[in-house]
Design an enzyme around this catalytic site. Structure first.
Site, short mmCIF file in Angstrom:
data_model
loop_
_atom_site.label_atom_id
_atom_site.label_comp_id
_atom_site.label_asym_id
_atom_site.label_seq_id
_atom_site.Cartn_x
_atom_site.Cartn_y
_atom_site.Cartn_z
N SER A 66 6.62 16.90 -6.25
CA SER A 66 6.13 16.02 -7.30
C SER A 66 6.53 16.60 -8.66
CB SER A 66 4.60 15.84 -7.19
OG SER A 66 4.14 14.89 -8.11
N THR A 67 5.59 16.93 -9.52
CA THR A 67 5.91 17.41 -10.86
C THR A 67 6.82 18.64 -10.80
OG1 THR A 67 3.72 16.67 -11.54
CG2 THR A 67 4.92 18.11 -13.06
N HIS A 75 7.68 12.26 -5.63
CA HIS A 75 6.91 11.28 -6.38
C HIS A 75 7.72 10.85 -7.60
CE1 HIS A 75 2.97 13.27 -4.73
NE2 HIS A 75 3.59 12.52 -3.82
N MET A 123 1.83 18.38 -8.69
CA MET A 123 0.41 18.28 -9.02
C MET A 123 -0.34 17.58 -7.91
SD MET A 123 -1.23 16.68 -12.53
CE MET A 123 -0.31 15.14 -12.36
N ASP A 181 -1.04 16.09 -2.30
CA ASP A 181 -0.30 15.28 -1.34
C ASP A 181 0.67 16.16 -0.56
OD1 ASP A 181 0.57 12.93 -0.05
OD2 ASP A 181 2.24 12.73 -1.45
#
Length: 363
Positions: A176-177, A202, A295, A298
């Site tokens: 993600s991030t 993401h 972050m 997940d």
């Protein structure tokens, strides 16, 4: 409580006002100033010493990318890019993440005032998260020379071997991030005949295609945005579309990509947990999974499900992560057999793939 000091940089007076209003509503954020272009911003950074910048991509006098490049060279600091949801905007934003921007916020392309209100929590969360990160220059890795790609038909029709068979390794990556850069580092280090790789990052729907195309240009593997029913083959990496969950399924003869238009899982679509669960059901111990920077949590439970089937499971370490949320959650859950710095992950994935059974890191 010390508030996060933010400087908003955007050539649109409306966007500057809306961004400032949204950010100022959060008691943990203080908007210390705004700037209409990078040249004004340069002086305000010296005067105001902000903790975080929000930076528009397209601006007069100096574009956001040129400004970011100079900033990260001369005065590295956390930056959240503000980008339009277009192919051009996506490509420029991905370049900004390569240069050291922490994250990006996708600007609505119509009905600005009402849509921005819906996104207030997202931009506030991204700014507060950025304030806790250490700016990183582009990671240097020993990159493989990528030979020009010619069609096999240019020389001789090539015999097609079967795709992934039961027991053949499949690599799965979730992020993600900070993940667009982390995924790049992993894919750049992969040889052209690496086991198939499934990637859930993401990312908004408008960005996943350009992201896959950018990865394809920097990797010796063939990288594409996954399509429903597409065979999963060695030497290929498949990126989940930003609008669908990506699953790996066995159709009786080979593994194929399946796209699912179900609801968000862990507030994400695509979700890493969905990818990992599908592999736990279809490939089990033949899977090698890595959970990278991001972050939230997940992927943590899905990684645990994979490990319980005998799959090899890895997470990125805290020091090399932009945000140690997802990998940290998985590590605390006992879902990972190893924790490694980012530049060690690709070699380890390849080493595990060469072992007789991919699931060499059983609990």
């Amino acid at each position: 409580m010390t508030r996060v000091r933010v400087l908003v940089i955007d050539d649109s007076a409306l966007v500057r006002k809306l961004m400032s209003t949204m950010l100022a509503c959060d008691p943990e954020i203080e908007v210390v100033g705004t700037a209409a272009d990078p040249l004004i911003a340069r002086e305000k950074i010296k005067q105001l010493n902000p903790d975080v910048l929000t930076l528009d991509v397209e601006m007069p006098r100096m574009d956001g990318i040129t400004f970011l490049e100079n900033l990260m060279r001369l005065r590295p600091m956390p930056v959240v890019m503000v980008s339009s949801l277009t192919v051009e905007g996506a490509d420029v934003t991905l370049r900004a993440l390569e240069m050291g921007a922490v994250d990006f916020f996708a600007k609505p392309d119509h009905d600005l005032a009402s849509r921005f209100g819906e996104c207030a929590q997202e931009i506030c969360d991204k700014v507060k998260l950025a304030a806790r990160t250490r700016p990183r220059a582009r990671t240097t890795v020993r990159k493989l020379d990528v030979a020009p790609r010619l069609s096999a038909d240019a020389v001789l029709p090539r015999a097609q071997t079967a795709g992934s068979r039961g027991g053949s390794p499949i690599i799965a990556i979730g992020a993600s991030t900070g993940g667009t850069e982390a995924v790049r580092v992993v894919l750049e280090a992969m040889p052209p005949d690496a086991p198939p790789i499934l990637v859930t990052q993401h990312i908004p729907a408008a960005f996943s295609g350009p992201f896959a195309a950018r990865m394809d240009r920097c990797s010796a593997m063939r990288v594409c945005e996954a399509q429903d029913g597409q065979p999963i083959q060695s030497g290929h990496a498949y990126v989940a579309p930003g609008s669908h969950h990506l699953l790996a399924m066995w159709d009786g003869a080979k593994y194929v990509c399946r796209l699912h238009d179900g609801p968000p899982v862990n507030r994400h679509k695509p979700s890493v947990d969905v990818l990992f669960r599908s592999l736990a059901a279809s490939a089990g111990a033949a899977t090698i999974a890595a959970l990278l920077t991001g972050m939230g949590d997940d992927g943590a439970r899905g990684l645990l499900e994979l490990r319980q089937t005998g799959a090899a499971t890895l997470v990125q370490d805290e020091n090399s992560s932009v945000v140690w949320g997802m990998p940290g959650a998985a590590w605390k859950l006992g879902a990972a057999g190893e924790m490694l710095p980012l530049d060690h992950i690709a070699p380890r994935l390849l080493a595990l793939a060469r072992q007789p059974l991919a699931g060499a890191l059983r609990a």
